[in-house]
Write a protein that holds these residues in place. Structure first.
Motif: not given
Length: 379
Positions: A46-48, A220, A223-224, A227, A229
């Motif tokens: 989800r984050g990277t 970010w 974004y994280n 979610g 993404t």
């Protein structure tokens, strides 16, 4: 590094395990850690995700920005910017705006105490009288959707900076091939990646690009935490699409110019909206901040009501009647019932979005076939 080279190589290195030239699809939700916190920068997708990170770095490079973030849609990217605001904050934006942006501004964020001012942004000075101590964001799109108005990014950036206000530019219609708002002073660039950047009508995605590290960290976090993404498969498809962005945009621009000039002289067309005409109100600004005039063209039909407009829109054989834009295939859209249906009729008509207006996304087919299709549909 020039644009075409960045489109093919930026953000991408041969895979360290296999040497694969194309960034692999890292179809994983989580990552092995040698010990807690020892994760090589990847914890949870989800984050990277490595495929998405390559895409983000590529899009940032195309926009001459330091940082990029990819989202599951353009509206997801827009939402992330708006989440930086607090109740009582105010936003200045255009009165000729994509219907989805208008909808999220008025139907979602106004409920949380954010106030939006919808202004004619043809002249930057129109903004100054609307600024007050609560103004935190200026949101513009240029060319605008669907009447192709041109907004002076550099002029508005000077006003924003002088007043400590963030400027976000929706660069979807131009793409980074034609226009780089960061170079003109914007703080944030937003893209519906679904459109020209992906380019093949097979992905829904959005992106944000920024230069400021603190702003990037704030975005970010949203974004994280929230979610919105995209997954690695979509990221891979967009990376592949970007490799021909410069070639596609050149063809879109060439075909767009020929279609615009053909329609300008057609007896059934009342008006053609295209920034390449010298008669366009902000043609000189378009020449200054864009490298070409793009593949988007809108028209109003002469003496046509809603029924006649529907009839013509349904007659096309090569142009497809559909939502969206920016794919290799040509599309035709009726904004008042499709992309801009959520905007009140009075507000739409005030800026020229009338029932007899059609928006064309001119694709990269053979121009003779496109002209022939226009001819038969308008006959």
């Amino acid at each position: 590094m020039k644009f075409a080279t960045k489109a093919i190589h930026a953000g991408q290195e041969p895979d360290p395990t296999t040497g694969a030239v194309m960034t692999p699809i890292y179809q994983t939700s989580t990552y092995w850690q040698r010990s807690p916190g020892d994760n090589k920068g990847y914890e949870y997708s989800r984050g990277t995700n490595p495929t998405r990170k390559a895409l983000e770095d590529c899009i940032a490079a195309l926009e001459n920005a330091k940082y990029g973030l990819a989202f599951s849609s353009g509206m997801g990217a827009t939402d992330a910017v708006l989440r930086l605001l607090s109740p009582g904050d105010e936003v200045i934006t255009g009165d000729d705006l994509y219907g989805g942006s208008y909808r999220i501004f008025t139907k979602i964020y106004e409920k949380y105490g954010i106030k939006f001012h919808f202004l004619d942004l043809d002249k930057p000075e129109n903004i100054e009288q609307a600024i007050n101590k609560n103004t935190k964001l200026i949101w513009i799109e240029t060319p605008t959707n669907p009447t192709m108005r041109i907004v002076d990014i550099a002029g508005i950036s000077k006003i924003a900076k002088a007043n400590g206000i963030k400027l976000c530019v929706d660069n979807t219609f131009a793409s980074p091939y034609l226009q780089n708002p960061i170079d003109l002073g914007a703080d944030i660039v937003m893209h519906s990646v679904t459109k020209y950047i992906a380019g093949h009508s097979d992905v829904v995605m959005g992106a944000l690009c920024v230069n400021d590290e603190e702003l990037y960290k704030s975005l970010w976090f949203v974004y994280n935490a929230c979610g919105a993404t995209p997954g690695p498969q979509d990221s891979f498809l967009v990376l592949r699409g970007i490799k021909t962005l410069h070639l596609r945009m050149k063809a879109h621009c060439e075909n767009g110019a020929k279609v615009a000039h053909y329609l300008k002289n057609h007896p059934k067309v009342e008006h053609v909206y295209w920034p390449g005409f010298e008669s366009h109100p902000n043609h000189e600004i378009a020449k200054k901040q864009m490298r070409d005039f793009g593949g988007m063209v809108s028209i109003t039909l002469k003496n046509a009501g809603l029924e006649e407009t529907f009839k013509i829109a349904s007659k096309f054989k090569v142009f497809t009647l559909a939502e969206s834009l920016g794919g290799v295939e040509s599309l035709i859209n009726h904004p008042t019932t499709m992309t801009h249906g959520s905007i009140p009729k009075e507000a739409r008509e005030k800026v020229g979005v009338t029932d007899n207006l059609l928006r064309l996304s001119v694709g990269v087919e053979d121009i003779d076939d496109l002209i022939a299709d226009l001819e038969q549909a308008l006959a």
